[in-house]
Enzyme design. Structure first.
Site, PDB file in Angstrom:
ATOM      1  CE  LYS A   1      -2.453  -0.845   3.731  1.00  0.00           C
ATOM      2  NZ  LYS A   1      -2.120  -2.231   4.097  1.00  0.00           N
ATOM      3  CB  THR A   2       3.503   2.438   2.306  1.00  0.00           C
ATOM      4  OG1 THR A   2       2.703   2.222   3.466  1.00  0.00           O
ATOM      5  CG2 THR A   2       4.328   3.700   2.493  1.00  0.00           C
TER       6      THR A   2
ATOM      7  CD  GLU B   1      -0.475   2.879   3.531  1.00  0.00           C
ATOM      8  OE1 GLU B   1      -0.289   1.951   4.346  1.00  0.00           O
ATOM      9  OE2 GLU B   1       0.416   3.693   3.199  1.00  0.00           O
TER      10      GLU B   1
END
Length: 467
Positions: A126-127, A170
């Protein structure tokens, strides 16, 4: 921990906000964005940090330690993380005073408002994917507002206030809060069941992702490779689903991956193929780049400009981040805290270490995950690292569970000579230095505080050189 109550009303207007746990990367970023809006900000955290000092420099009132006296009289809204205890004195006083007390996800929802939202979800990646999208949009001339779970290396921040309608976040599936947002474009990097302490069953976990994706107003971008993502995709009723990955049927297909050094690859979409090369290593980052490019395609950008913009991404803090080299030994840090993430981090390290060895310094994260996945962690570490040093469990929001320690992971190794459990950090640093030799990579793994052992490792390596 305090589970977020998403049924609580979010105030229409906020003039003074108090953040409990303001020093975390996500919370400090939110607090900064509230300051950008001209809102009075105060907050507290259990320890001093650069994030607290930076917020203080911008006019926030910050406190080290939690105390009811920290709560200002003029506050109308209190924002908290799920990691605080229900007995937190500031939390209790806010409830007693009848203030709006909301989870950080609800504060983010308030900030987003009616903007066009890109939400990045998934168990892993995600990051990095969020950072790729934000970096690319800025390179393409956009000015998005964004909130990431980690610091984007070339920007030096985890969040920022932009001037256009795009908002990139996110989105957190761990507690179900990703279902709160009015998402326009949903990116699902993968669906690997985790956080079952919240979801209670794998079926519920998958169903959460189905609801998240079907709720996207414009498009769903989802992995074609990941088994969990394919299960979710099969259940979708959304009219616009774009897939990405190495699978031959992917709409944005990744081919010709070369992992020697910074990863190189090719992307194919609608019959056009464009080569790409990132400044970060690992085959998994080629896949992340494909997902980011697919999002940009849904926003109207052509394939080649989108890929060139993603190539500008320089990484995120705590993702295969080099902290120093001592005695020829390179010491890296990575946030990986799930077996799949650990495998990706170690594979990336293997692609660039050359003839050197990989020494993993693993800190298990949470008792529940360690209890459920210790065998998987041991298998990945034993397969992909040459030697592993296991620390004790970082409990985070959880109370200790009898019998659940780092020994569970080390004890599951088939070859006991390739693993060493050390609860004491100085002893762990000294042991790591004793087995490392020039050309090796030491990589700390975990999303707790394991990165704080790095200065001890570097000092131990330096001391070893003087022996």
């Amino acid at each position: 921990m305090i589970r977020p109550d998403l049924s609580l009303p979010i105030p229409a207007e906020i003039t003074a906000a108090h953040f409990i746990g303001i020093g975390g990367s996500g919370m400090s970023g939110l607090a900064g964005m509230f300051l950008d809006r001209g809102i009075r900000v105060s907050g507290s955290d259990r320890a001093d940090s650069a994030a607290l000092r930076a917020l203080a420099d911008r006019g926030a009132i910050v406190h080290v330690g939690h105390d009811a006296a920290n709560l200002p009289d003029d506050v109308d809204t209190v924002i908290h993380t799920g990691a605080i205890w229900p007995e937190n004195p500031e939390f209790l006083l806010a409830k007693e005073r009848g203030l709006h007390v909301i989870h950080r996800s609800q504060a983010l929802h308030w900030l987003i408002g009616s903007r066009r939202l890109v939400s990045v979800a998934g168990a892993h990646g995600k990051t990095t994917s969020t950072g790729m999208i934000v970096t690319a949009l800025r390179g393409l001339g956009e000015s998005p507002t964004f909130v990431s779970g980690g610091v984007i290396a070339d920007l030096g921040v985890s969040s920022g206030t932009g001037s256009d309608e795009l908002f990139v976040i996110e989105a957190d599936e761990s507690d179900g809060t990703f279902l709160l947002y009015d998402t326009s474009v949903a990116l699902i990097t993968n669906v690997d069941p985790d956080h079952l302490d919240h979801w209670e069953s794998r079926d519920a976990f998958y169903d959460g992702f189905v609801r998240f994706a079907n709720g996207a107003r414009e498009a769903v971008v989802i992995s074609a490779d990941d088994a969990g993502a394919r299960r979710v995709a099969a259940a979708l009723t959304h009219p616009r689903v774009i897939t990405f990955g190495e699978d031959a049927a992917a709409d944005v297909r990744v081919t010709d991956i070369v992992t020697a050094g910074p990863v190189a690859f090719a992307l194919t979409h609608d019959g056009a193929t464009v080569p790409g090369r990132l400044s970060v290593p690992g085959a998994h980052n080629a896949i992340n780049a494909a997902g980011a490019v697919a999002v940009l395609l849904t926003l109207g950008y052509p394939l080649e400009p989108a890929l060139r913009a993603v190539e500008r991404f320089a990484g995120t803090v705590r993702r295969f981040e080099l902290h120093g080299v001592e005695r020829g030994v390179s010491v890296y840090d990575d946030y990986a805290h799930h077996p799949t993430e650990v495998a990706a981090a170690l594979s990336a390290a293997r692609s660039v270490v050359g003839d050197g060895r990989i020494i993993a310094l693993h800190q298990p994260h949470t008792y529940s995950r360690t209890q459920e996945m210790y065998r998987e962690f041991a298998d990945v570490l034993e397969t992909l690292a040459d030697h592993t040093v296991v620390l004790d469990v970082y409990g985070a929001r959880e109370d200790p569970v009898p019998g659940v320690t780092g020994k569970l992971v080390s004890g599951a190794f088939r070859d006991a000579d390739r693993v060493h459990f050390v609860a004491d950090w100085q002893q762990a640093a000294d042991y790591t230095a004793s087995v490392a030799r020039p050309g090796d990579y030491v990589i700390t793994l975990g999303c707790g505080n394991v990165h704080l052992i790095i200065p001890q490792v570097l000092e131990a390596l330096a001391a070893k050189a003087q022996d």
